[in-house]
Design a protein around this motif. Sequence first.
Motif, mmCIF file in Angstrom:
data_model
loop_
_atom_site.group_PDB
_atom_site.id
_atom_site.type_symbol
_atom_site.label_atom_id
_atom_site.label_comp_id
_atom_site.label_asym_id
_atom_site.label_seq_id
_atom_site.Cartn_x
_atom_site.Cartn_y
_atom_site.Cartn_z
ATOM 1 N N GLN B 29 126.971 89.024 42.671
ATOM 2 C CA GLN B 29 125.587 88.569 42.748
ATOM 3 C C GLN B 29 125.581 87.305 43.599
ATOM 4 O O GLN B 29 126.286 86.339 43.298
ATOM 5 N N ARG B 31 123.087 84.439 45.273
ATOM 6 C CA ARG B 31 121.762 83.858 45.474
ATOM 7 C C ARG B 31 121.875 82.751 46.506
ATOM 8 O O ARG B 31 122.828 81.961 46.484
ATOM 9 N N GLY B 32 120.933 82.725 47.416
ATOM 10 C CA GLY B 32 120.985 81.719 48.467
ATOM 11 C C GLY B 32 119.851 81.938 49.449
ATOM 12 O O GLY B 32 118.994 82.803 49.238
ATOM 13 N N ASN B 33 119.862 81.156 50.493
ATOM 14 C CA ASN B 33 118.845 81.283 51.535
ATOM 15 C C ASN B 33 119.282 82.390 52.497
ATOM 16 O O ASN B 33 120.184 82.204 53.313
ATOM 17 N N ASP B 71 115.760 85.948 47.661
ATOM 18 C CA ASP B 71 116.878 84.990 47.651
ATOM 19 C C ASP B 71 118.096 85.547 46.908
ATOM 20 O O ASP B 71 118.890 84.813 46.360
ATOM 21 N N THR B 90 132.413 81.809 48.429
ATOM 22 C CA THR B 90 132.197 80.447 47.959
ATOM 23 C C THR B 90 132.746 79.434 48.962
ATOM 24 O O THR B 90 132.107 78.415 49.263
ATOM 25 N N HIS B 97 123.710 75.484 49.638
ATOM 26 C CA HIS B 97 123.348 75.688 48.220
ATOM 27 C C HIS B 97 123.296 77.188 47.945
ATOM 28 O O HIS B 97 122.550 77.919 48.581
ATOM 29 N N HIS B 98 124.123 77.646 47.025
ATOM 30 C CA HIS B 98 124.166 79.082 46.739
ATOM 31 C C HIS B 98 124.796 79.295 45.364
ATOM 32 O O HIS B 98 125.325 78.344 44.750
ATOM 33 N N LEU B 99 124.765 80.520 44.895
ATOM 34 C CA LEU B 99 125.471 80.879 43.664
ATOM 35 C C LEU B 99 126.085 82.250 43.895
ATOM 36 O O LEU B 99 125.380 83.202 44.253
ATOM 37 N N ALA B 100 127.388 82.335 43.748
ATOM 38 C CA ALA B 100 128.057 83.635 43.876
ATOM 39 C C ALA B 100 128.795 83.912 42.578
ATOM 40 O O ALA B 100 129.591 83.087 42.134
ATOM 41 N N ALA B 101 128.501 85.027 41.946
ATOM 42 C CA ALA B 101 129.138 85.340 40.664
ATOM 43 C C ALA B 101 129.620 86.788 40.668
ATOM 44 O O ALA B 101 128.917 87.684 41.127
#
Lengths: 1003, 188
Positions: B29, B31-33, B71, B90, B97-101
């Motif tokens: 997953q 999330r980011g721009n 996003d 990552t 700014h992001h989130l990777a899971a």
Amino acid sequence: MSTRLPTGGRLIDRDTQLDFTFNGKRLRGCAGDTLASALLANDQTLLGRSFKYHRPRGLVASGAEEPNALLGLGKGSRFEPNQRATTTELFDGLTCESQNHWPSLEFDIGAVNNYASRFLPAGFYYKTFMAPRAAWKHVFEPIIRRSAGLGKAPTERDADRYEHFHTHVDVLIIGGGIAGLQAARAAAATGVSVMVVEQTAHWGGRAPVDGAEIEGQLADYWVRETVESLGKLENVRMRARTMGSGVYDHGYVLAYERVADHTPDDDRPRHRLWKIRAKQVITATGAIERPLSFAGNDIPGVMLASAVRDYVVNWGVSPGDRTVVVTNNDDAYRTAIVLKEAGLDVPAIIDARPEVSGALPEQARALGIAVHAGRGVAKVLGGKSVTAVKICAQAGEGAPVDEIPCDVIAMSGGWSPVVHLWSHCGGKLIWEAGNAHFRPNPDKAPTGHAGEVFVHAAGNANGAMTTSEVLADADAAGKAAGKAAGGKATRKAAPKAKEEPSEPMLPVWVMPQGADIKLRGKMWLDYQNDVKVSDVQLAAREGYESVEHTKRYTTLGMATDQGKLSNINGLAVLAGSLGDDIPQVGTTTFRPPYTPISMGAIAGEARAELFQPVRQTPIHTWHEAHGADWEPVGHWRRPYAFPRDGETVHDAVKREVLNTRENVGLLDASTLGKILVKGPDAGRFLDMLYTNMMSTLPVGKCRYGLMCSENGFLSDDGVVARIDEDTWLCHTTTGGADRIHAHMEDWLQCEWWDWEVYTANITEQYAQIAVVGPKARMLLEKIGGMDLGKEALPFMQWAEGELAGIPARVFRISFSGELSYEVAVPASRGLEFWIKLMMAGEEFGVMPYGTEALHIMRAEKGFIMIGDETDGTVIPQDLGLNWAISKKKDDYLGKRAQERSHMTDPDRWKLVGLETLDGSVIPDGAYAVGEGENANGQRNTIGRVTSTYFSPTLGKGIAMGLVHNGPDRTGEVIEFPTLKGGSIRARIVDPVFYDKDGEKQNV
Amino acid sequence: MSEAVSALSGASYDGIVRVADAGLQGMIQLRGNLGKAAVKNAVTGVTGVDFPAARQANVNGERGILWMSPDELLVLVPYAEATQAVETITMALKKEHHLAADVSDARVMFSLEGEGLREVLAKLTPADMSRAGLPVGEMRRTRLAQVAAGVWLESETSARVIAFRSVAHYVMGLLTHSAQPGSEVGHF
């Protein structure tokens, strides 16, 4: 007698004979028959008993409007009551039985109600069962329950399966008569997608029966051609046996497909509920003929004129040998002509109009049928079947001038457009005096969200009466809907039809118009619920002016047919009694479904194991194999306890607690919410969400936190771990995972949209196993891979590594007061990890424990539980959690709310521990009573229990509760009355019962 | 036993379409721009497929990028590579700014094979499953009966369904119920 004619029947195949039974009697019909036509072909005219007076009931109609012919259909797991014979297709082996009689259909004891009818007037229930109060429960209700309801409830589980189907279409057309078909043609020509649904198995509606001619061809031919050409179009879908059931906002339509009612046991779903999103809807739902109100109009053999014609033309069945037609319009003459042409006897046509001179009457006269103008029915003679009719002057009071022997009376009071689906979503009606009916008001159509019209009525349903009017109207509706749905207008003209000249009808609401009370008391409006003209008039005299109130008072139109025949007649009688115009009185509200739909279709796939999704952890199968006693938590199933052979659940819980406190226990904590929060503003964000500081939490550490709603009430709690500089992992309660994730996104998206924070709900990524107890470290060290010693991983810290070769994140946190590690491993290796722990833990006495042991151990430690200690009205301060509320922060969600006067009120009940004096367990939810009584004469309460358990560790009952001035009253004994009588006395103590200094969890 | 196992251990059902647990699939997953070149490069780098337009699913075998929201992406890689791919992304996005899971284990993936798959799905989802409503290669986030799901078609006879792992049995039950012989609708 009714019988099969030697020839005719456009819908039947005489070469395919089908066997069926009615009340055990073996009968035979043809393929293409409805159950109604097949019964009639076998001279079975008595089909049931009415609801209130148990009067004999036979067929009145031939379609969905039939009020009487309701039967119990099928057997055992396929039994269903109240099935309409007129809309049931015959199949080989069908069994059915009549309803609402005892001991038999022919001889029914309940019919004594008939003779007592003057003691059962309108509003009987309201008037009779008011007093004495006790009589309702012990006398009236049991009697009413026994005599109420027509059919029997099924006793076996439904053998069939059901399903839903979703589809989107530009133009949905409800009704597959000539109007629906022409509308489909016109709409399809604009290029949009079109779907047509028809409730019966046949296309074309009643135009072929009525002898319409279109484009120089018989209607049957035109229908066949049109259906064929529509079937070839890519953009058209057609579905028979599918009833448009309801029209809802935003172009949402439910349609009910009877896939396999006529082919039981063929592995197809029985019903399919269509959930259709249509840009435009056309209701081409036709019209329903109205009965006439004359004395004895409910005797079997009195039928709608159109239905008589249907039985002859469609199924080659004559309802009787001698038919008298009673009418106020030209259309019923078609029935007389059809009967005559079929070689049957029509001794007379009784026409209420003083002068009769139209083309159809002339044709009837030319066939030698006597037409009695200005006449009405004084009375129908007969009991279980019609034997004769007495005729009188319509303008008079009912003095008979003649008596005509007959076995069928074909009546027609005019036609009412089927406006139900038009009305479901707010379409209004106008009164058309010329045809004495309500029809859709084109200026007040149902509108969508932007005020645009989204329902159009077409054909008979729109008040168009002749074939050419119907086709022109439907063509216009199809074009308009197609265009509104984004299609391109076409110029193709509507097909032409042969002209059908007719003379005006005469509204007749009571026959004869001066009938006295004796006659009016025998004029049925609602056949199924036994509502007569006299009942509606009585209601009007008693002050019922609103049609909605009169409906409920008299039960007019409240039966399973929902007043399809009785509605207009009833409100016309009401209007007459009130001296109002019919449009002033108005109609009752039309609500979905148009005709009843099965519960199975509504449920669709959602039954048995698919009734509700049950969430399973990765270790679920192991729990199942090891005898878990389940507890639902949200949609999850969690083991409540793992009882062993010969053990009660209570014993198991006790064993699990003691073993965890003495050795080591395993808890499947996978259901706990796990939300990742990341970004430059994540710390600031969490400081707003939690009451305490999360931004200051060092990487590698854990902190317990509380979340409140903006009104200050405690909403969720859990342990937060700082993963790296800008990442936090928030644990939530099991039930709170989705809710708290949505709460976070709500604030991020709506309020703090410019903060740089992302969240992800990763709850199901991990199997999380709590390894709890004094031997927990030994067990984890044995399986090996990480240093989990006191120095390497102190209390309230976490570490990442591999345990037994499985990637693991280990949180040293405790909800039990023991040495405890919560280990998160990838879900797909969760079961493997659990089994490894169980095997390696044998020498340490490892046992799994369930949610009840979890609850008890946390209560022994005085830890609160969201949902037990909180109920949406409790703030953290009530629970003595002030230590978890930051004083340093300017703001957090709930801060200002918690400063309101009622929140800071010293009289708020506060959390305390409770220890019973006799060691017993206080009942869950018990209240503590104080001195005196309140304004209602009830004992004043001073507190209540929030959690209560038998503590195996302490060997006595412990509880937590919210008590007025609780913490200041430590040592006091308060009293909890129990439901059984008596009361339990408990001493207020500190809520931490076990290991107050937390030495055990910190080793 | 020392291997990761999917929620349904490869269960399958043959009805009017074939329904099967598609096995373990690496899923990330992100999330980011999505407008930033760094984000595009990071995900195309680990998958080797083109960056998808809005609502598209660009998938090639076990690798792909699914557009989930303005996003959010779901990045597909072979299961064994998921952990490494999260680290690669990552690292590549260190300054964004992001989130990777890694959510590979939080999900179950089904494959549907056969002519009737649009209709089998239309019994369960309110989304428009017609050819025009969901063209091949378009991603649809929706629900199947009572649970969330994501659906895309690889061809007219092959579809993928992603659901949450905890309701894998329920979703298998739904698809099996809808694919029973005799349940053909003949609508699309």
